[in-house]
Motif scaffolding. Structure first.
Motif, PDB file in Angstrom:
ATOM      1  N   SER A   1       0.948  -1.594   0.036  1.00  0.00           N
ATOM      2  CA  SER A   1      -0.275   0.316   0.049  1.00  0.00           C
ATOM      3  C   SER A   1       0.822   1.345  -0.300  1.00  0.00           C
ATOM      4  O   SER A   1       2.314   1.329   0.502  1.00  0.00           O
ATOM      5  CB  SER A   1      -0.407   0.515   1.277  1.00  0.00           C
ATOM      6  OG  SER A   1      -0.066  -0.039   2.090  1.00  0.00           O
TER       7      SER A   1
ATOM      8  N   ARG B   1       2.681   3.996  -2.148  1.00  0.00           N
ATOM      9  CA  ARG B   1       2.242   5.176  -3.604  1.00  0.00           C
ATOM     10  C   ARG B   1       2.663   3.810  -4.710  1.00  0.00           C
ATOM     11  O   ARG B   1       2.433   2.549  -4.063  1.00  0.00           O
ATOM     12  CB  ARG B   1       4.317   5.692  -4.011  1.00  0.00           C
ATOM     13  CG  ARG B   1       4.165   6.516  -2.630  1.00  0.00           C
ATOM     14  CD  ARG B   1       5.993   7.217  -2.662  1.00  0.00           C
ATOM     15  NE  ARG B   1       6.512   7.285  -3.644  1.00  0.00           N
ATOM     16  CZ  ARG B   1       7.128   8.078  -3.822  1.00  0.00           C
ATOM     17  NH1 ARG B   1       8.200   8.497  -3.000  1.00  0.00           N
ATOM     18  NH2 ARG B   1       7.839   8.719  -4.816  1.00  0.00           N
ATOM     19  N   THR B   2       2.436   4.451  -5.398  1.00  0.00           N
ATOM     20  CA  THR B   2       2.123   3.694  -7.307  1.00  0.00           C
ATOM     21  C   THR B   2       2.961   2.481  -7.327  1.00  0.00           C
ATOM     22  O   THR B   2       4.135   1.606  -6.928  1.00  0.00           O
ATOM     23  CB  THR B   2       2.236   4.006  -8.160  1.00  0.00           C
ATOM     24  OG1 THR B   2       1.426   5.795  -8.013  1.00  0.00           O
ATOM     25  CG2 THR B   2       1.519   2.657  -9.718  1.00  0.00           C
TER      26      THR B   2
ATOM     27  N   SER C   1       3.262  -0.148  -8.955  1.00  0.00           N
ATOM     28  CA  SER C   1       3.069  -0.659 -10.649  1.00  0.00           C
ATOM     29  C   SER C   1       5.151   0.047 -11.050  1.00  0.00           C
ATOM     30  O   SER C   1       5.813  -0.790 -11.601  1.00  0.00           O
ATOM     31  CB  SER C   1       2.439  -0.653 -11.448  1.00  0.00           C
ATOM     32  OG  SER C   1       2.308   0.588 -12.142  1.00  0.00           O
TER      33      SER C   1
ATOM     34  N   TRP D   1       9.423  -3.940 -12.671  1.00  0.00           N
ATOM     35  CA  TRP D   1       7.923  -3.563 -12.609  1.00  0.00           C
ATOM     36  C   TRP D   1       7.089  -4.224 -13.387  1.00  0.00           C
ATOM     37  O   TRP D   1       5.573  -4.064 -12.796  1.00  0.00           O
ATOM     38  CB  TRP D   1       7.959  -2.225 -12.227  1.00  0.00           C
ATOM     39  CG  TRP D   1       8.217  -1.700 -13.794  1.00  0.00           C
ATOM     40  CD1 TRP D   1       9.906  -2.105 -14.752  1.00  0.00           C
ATOM     41  CD2 TRP D   1       7.293  -1.260 -15.332  1.00  0.00           C
ATOM     42  NE1 TRP D   1       9.577  -1.895 -15.951  1.00  0.00           N
ATOM     43  CE2 TRP D   1       8.044  -1.575 -16.131  1.00  0.00           C
ATOM     44  CE3 TRP D   1       5.850  -0.908 -15.179  1.00  0.00           C
ATOM     45  CZ2 TRP D   1       8.062  -0.713 -17.373  1.00  0.00           C
ATOM     46  CZ3 TRP D   1       5.392  -0.320 -16.595  1.00  0.00           C
ATOM     47  CH2 TRP D   1       5.962  -0.080 -17.040  1.00  0.00           C
TER      48      TRP D   1
ATOM     49  N   ASN E   1      -0.765  -6.483 -10.079  1.00  0.00           N
ATOM     50  CA  ASN E   1      -0.142  -5.225  -9.953  1.00  0.00           C
ATOM     51  C   ASN E   1      -1.782  -4.671  -9.306  1.00  0.00           C
ATOM     52  O   ASN E   1      -1.779  -3.640  -8.927  1.00  0.00           O
ATOM     53  CB  ASN E   1       0.031  -4.213 -10.992  1.00  0.00           C
ATOM     54  CG  ASN E   1       1.665  -4.624 -11.313  1.00  0.00           C
ATOM     55  OD1 ASN E   1       2.217  -4.933 -10.195  1.00  0.00           O
ATOM     56  ND2 ASN E   1       2.287  -4.378 -11.873  1.00  0.00           N
TER      57      ASN E   1
ATOM     58  N   ASN F   1      -2.440  -4.958  -5.926  1.00  0.00           N
ATOM     59  CA  ASN F   1      -1.246  -4.267  -5.191  1.00  0.00           C
ATOM     60  C   ASN F   1      -0.566  -5.678  -4.892  1.00  0.00           C
ATOM     61  O   ASN F   1      -0.262  -5.309  -3.346  1.00  0.00           O
ATOM     62  CB  ASN F   1      -1.495  -3.557  -4.025  1.00  0.00           C
ATOM     63  CG  ASN F   1      -1.782  -1.883  -5.633  1.00  0.00           C
ATOM     64  OD1 ASN F   1      -1.429  -2.463  -6.519  1.00  0.00           O
ATOM     65  ND2 ASN F   1      -2.102  -0.955  -4.548  1.00  0.00           N
TER      66      ASN F   1
END
Length: 124
Positions: free
Chosen positions: A25, A27-28, A30, A53, A74, A77
């Protein structure tokens, strides 16, 4: 800031399987390379596996090749470590970590955020 929470550890007999999960959880998700490390009692932490990634490049420690599989979703997450044909020497606390790069890295110093770890015990 990135938070990582591992789950799925436990006690299993030699030859058995476990699947570890790492929920990410913050920041982004992917754009991060994700890795799994482990630390056995009395030993230093060591690299286990990593995935880039996009999920199309993976790398494994020699001792787990052919037995462990790292993957990621992704959309959820989450990164996974499927562990098959477990051996007593796989006993350790397993940590997931994230690195702010798009390529696979194996050195723990390249990783920025770490989970709290999940314990895996393989009995003989």
């Amino acid at each position: 800031q990135v938070q990582l929470v591992e789950s799925g550890g436990g006690l299993v007999q030699a030859g058995g399987s476990l699947r570890l999960s790492c929920a990410v959880s913050g920041r982004t998700f992917s754009i991060y390379t994700m890795g799994w490390f482990r630390q056995a009692p009395g030993k230093e932490r060591e690299f286990v596996a990593a995935i880039n990634w996009s999920g199309d490049n993976t790398y494994y420690q020699d001792s787990v090749k052919g037995r462990f599989t790292i993957s990621r979703d992704n959309a959820k997450n989450t990164v996974y470590l499927q562990m098959n044909s477990l051996k007593p020497e796989d006993t350790a606390v397993y940590f997931c970590a994230s690195a702010r790069v798009k390529w696979v890295v194996t050195v723990d110093g390249n990783y920025d955020y770490w989970g709290q770890g999940t314990r895996v015990t393989v009995s003989s």
